[in-house]
Scaffold this active site. Structure first.
Site, PDB file in Angstrom:
ATOM      1  N   TYR A   1       0.862  -1.187   0.000  1.00 43.63           N
ATOM      2  CA  TYR A   1       0.000   0.000   0.000  1.00 43.63           C
ATOM      3  C   TYR A   1       0.897   1.235   0.000  1.00 43.63           C
ATOM      4  CZ  TYR A   1      -4.506   2.266   0.488  1.00 43.63           C
ATOM      5  OH  TYR A   1      -5.621   3.022   0.253  1.00 43.63           O
TER       6      TYR A   1
ATOM      7  N   LYS B   1     -20.573 -20.066  -9.738  1.00 41.60           N
ATOM      8  CA  LYS B   1     -19.886 -19.913 -11.026  1.00 41.60           C
ATOM      9  C   LYS B   1     -18.434 -19.494 -10.791  1.00 41.60           C
ATOM     10  CE  LYS B   1     -21.018 -19.896 -15.525  1.00 41.60           C
ATOM     11  NZ  LYS B   1     -21.931 -20.810 -16.194  1.00 41.60           N
TER      12      LYS B   1
END
Length: 579
Positions: free
Chosen positions: A42, A97
């Site tokens: 970060y 899925k």
């Protein structure tokens, strides 16, 4: 239905609720243990790739997960066969899925449920979020909106957009059709075909079979109101009109007379035994309505003994299962950074699936599906979902088609190396083993399989030869071995040598060699002749001893001690090594 496939409502709810609710989570790919790790992951370190991407947006594929990330998008307007349940109710399906993407092709999927029934809103939502993803998988969106949404997104986005309910079903069905036609001696250009169901999947099937060579006038599309014929006005739209044909048939029963192929994407009971009886010889019937097909295999068998059938169910042979398609199609498309998934790529996937079904079925598949071993034939025209070769066969075919058709932004030049990388994605030991395999292929050897009439030995020999490791030699009677090969659906695979000890030209030389070794032990020459012609392990060992083979494999049907004693009569252990 197979009892192993039957689940209760309570079991299904518990499965989704236990532990962490749902079926997916996000796992970091970089360490985050120290302060330095945090500074790199970060602020301030993250600013560097941000600036690089701002300068060249394509660098997002290098510095982020975009290139392996697919959005699974639905508005819940056509959830399974349950109808319009709304966006949030479709989330379990979309999470499922995403799980299938990861399990079968190592593609990361994120589900996005769009709470809107408005086409413009859905298109804008996906389009504005599209920069985050390498591909878009549309799911469970009702027709005709699904056609409009997919077409507009394909036009406005430069990443693959794929409505699996349409194209996934069509690709798997097409793979099965290719093999059914092969088994019945037909070709695409001459068949007469009926497609029942003019929704997303039905129209996609009609489009794909025509793209592969079936003449437009040979495909009759039907909906709930009957045949879609030229000049029909009732219940028509632009997608149905594109498939209207000049015909006197007005109902499904009329269209079925003399038809070679039936694709059902409609509802239970739509196809009757009487319609099946009216079809041409060796009819091909794909009854793909879920959960109950248009007609069951038992109903077909009652009126026809020459039909080839497929359904959408796992408890019947030849399941048309979309998991055979979408994970691998996206894998290939993502890996070449394709701008779209076009017809060439769909056809390549269908042809690769069809070709895989014609190959010998590996042991991993046999273990996953207890019972009689599957092999190419009327009851096995579509590969099984757990076939480990899918990951290394389908994506390269899709990637090659993308490159050939000019939609690949990052071509792959070493397809064999790419196949090896694909195997390693799902198998952690595939990478280290690949180096060994490559060295073996570089110096192929002659390997003799002593128990050459055994089914498992024949399968191993065929796999050995097809992998390019060397020349397999089967010891046994030629007619028996060929008979076993035919029963397994292997045909007569090239590159396999068969040697019968009883008739081999080398038998006399092996007998003389063995007699020289054993005569001081009181063994007569006629005994040596019998050992060579009867004991296949002895014969195989003689081949190695006389440099007719580099190695031998034995021990499937007899104990270690028995096999070892046979080999020791021919070969001595290497000095310094204990057997």
């Amino acid at each position: 239905m197979d009892e192993t496939s039957r689940v209760s409502d309570q079991e299904a709810l518990l499965f989704h609720a236990q532990g962490k609710p749902g079926k997916i989570e996000i796992t970091p790919t970089k360490p985050l243990i120290t302060q330095r790790d945090l500074s790199l992951a970060y602020s301030p370190g993250v600013a560097v790739p941000c600036l690089a991407i701002a300068e060249d947006p394509e660098r997002a594929y290098d510095f982020t997960a975009k290139g392996n990330l697919v959005a699974v998008i639905s508005n819940g307007s056509a959830v399974l066969g349950l109808g319009n349940l709304g966006a949030v109710a479709s989330k379990p399906v979309m999470e499922g899925k995403a799980v299938l993407f990861k399990r079968f092709a190592d593609v990361d999927g994120i589900d996005l449920e769009v709470d809107s029934q408005d086409v413009d809103e859905i298109v804008n939502c996906v389009r504005f979020l599209g920069a985050s993803f390498g591909g878009i998988n549309l799911e469970d969106i009702k027709a005709p909106e699904c056609f409009i949404i997919e077409q507009r997104l394909r036009e406005e986005m430069s990443i693959p957009v794929f409505h699996d309910d349409q194209h996934g079903t069509a690709i798997i069905a097409m793979a099965g059709l290719i093999n059914a036609l092969d088994l019945t001696g037909r070709d695409l250009k001459s068949i007469r075909m009926v497609v029942n169901g003019a929704g997303a999947a039905g129209i996609a099937c009609a489009e794909l079979v025509k793209a592969m060579g079936v003449p437009h006038e040979n495909v009759v599309l039907c909906d709930s109101r009957g045949v879609i014929y030229q000049d029909r006005e009732d219940g028509m739209n632009q997608w149905k009109s594109a498939h209207a044909v000049a015909t006197e048939s007005r109902v499904l029963a009329d269209a079925m007379k003399g038809a070679d192929v039936f694709f059902g994407l409609s509802m239970k009971g739509a196809l009757t035994p009487e319609m099946v009886a009216d079809m041409a010889d060796k009819p091909i019937i794909f009854a793909m309505a879920n959960p109950d097909p248009e007609i069951t295999p038992e109903e077909v068998a009652a009126v026809r003994d020459d039909a080839i059938m497929a359904t959408g169910r796992s408890d019947y042979p030849n399941q048309v299962n979309n998991v055979l398609g979408f994970p691998y199609i996206f894998r290939g498309a993502l890996d070449v950074r394709a701008t779209t998934i076009n017809d060439d790529m769909k056809i390549a996937a269908a042809e690769a699936l069809a070709a895989l079904a014609r190959e010998d079925v590996p042991d991993e598949v046999a273990a996953a599906y207890p019972g009689e071993r599957q092999h190419y034939g009327p009851d096995y025209i579509i590969p099984a979902p757990f076939d480990p070769r899918l990951i290394s066969d389908i994506p390269p075919a899709v990637a090659q088609a993308a490159m050939d058709s000019g939609v690949a932004r990052r071509p792959i030049f070493d397809l064999e190396g790419y196949r090896n990388q694909l195997r390693a994605r799902l198998d952690p030991i595939a990478g280290p083993l690949q180096g060994i395999f490559d060295r073996v292929r570089a110096e192929p050897r002659r390997v003799v399989f002593a128990e050459g009439e055994e089914e498992r030995v024949i399968r191993a020999a065929v796999a050995f030869g097809q992998a390019g490791y060397g020349l397999p030699i089967l010891v046994g009677k030629s007619d028996v071995i060929h008979g076993v090969m035919d029963s397994l659906g292997l045909g007569q695979p090239p590159g396999i040598e068969i040697v019968d000890p009883a008739t081999s030209e080398r038998g006399e030389a092996y007998t003389d060699f063995l007699y020289r070794r054993l005569q001081r032990r009181g063994v007569l020459q006629r005994d040596c002749r019998r050992m060579v012609s009867v004991f296949r392990t002895v014969f195989a060992a003689c081949m190695v001893a006389q440099n007719d083979a580099h190695a031998m494999i034995a021990g499937l049907t007899r104990s270690y001690t028995e096999v070892y004693e046979d080999i020791r009569s021919v070969l001595d252990p290497k000095p310094g090594y204990r057997p």
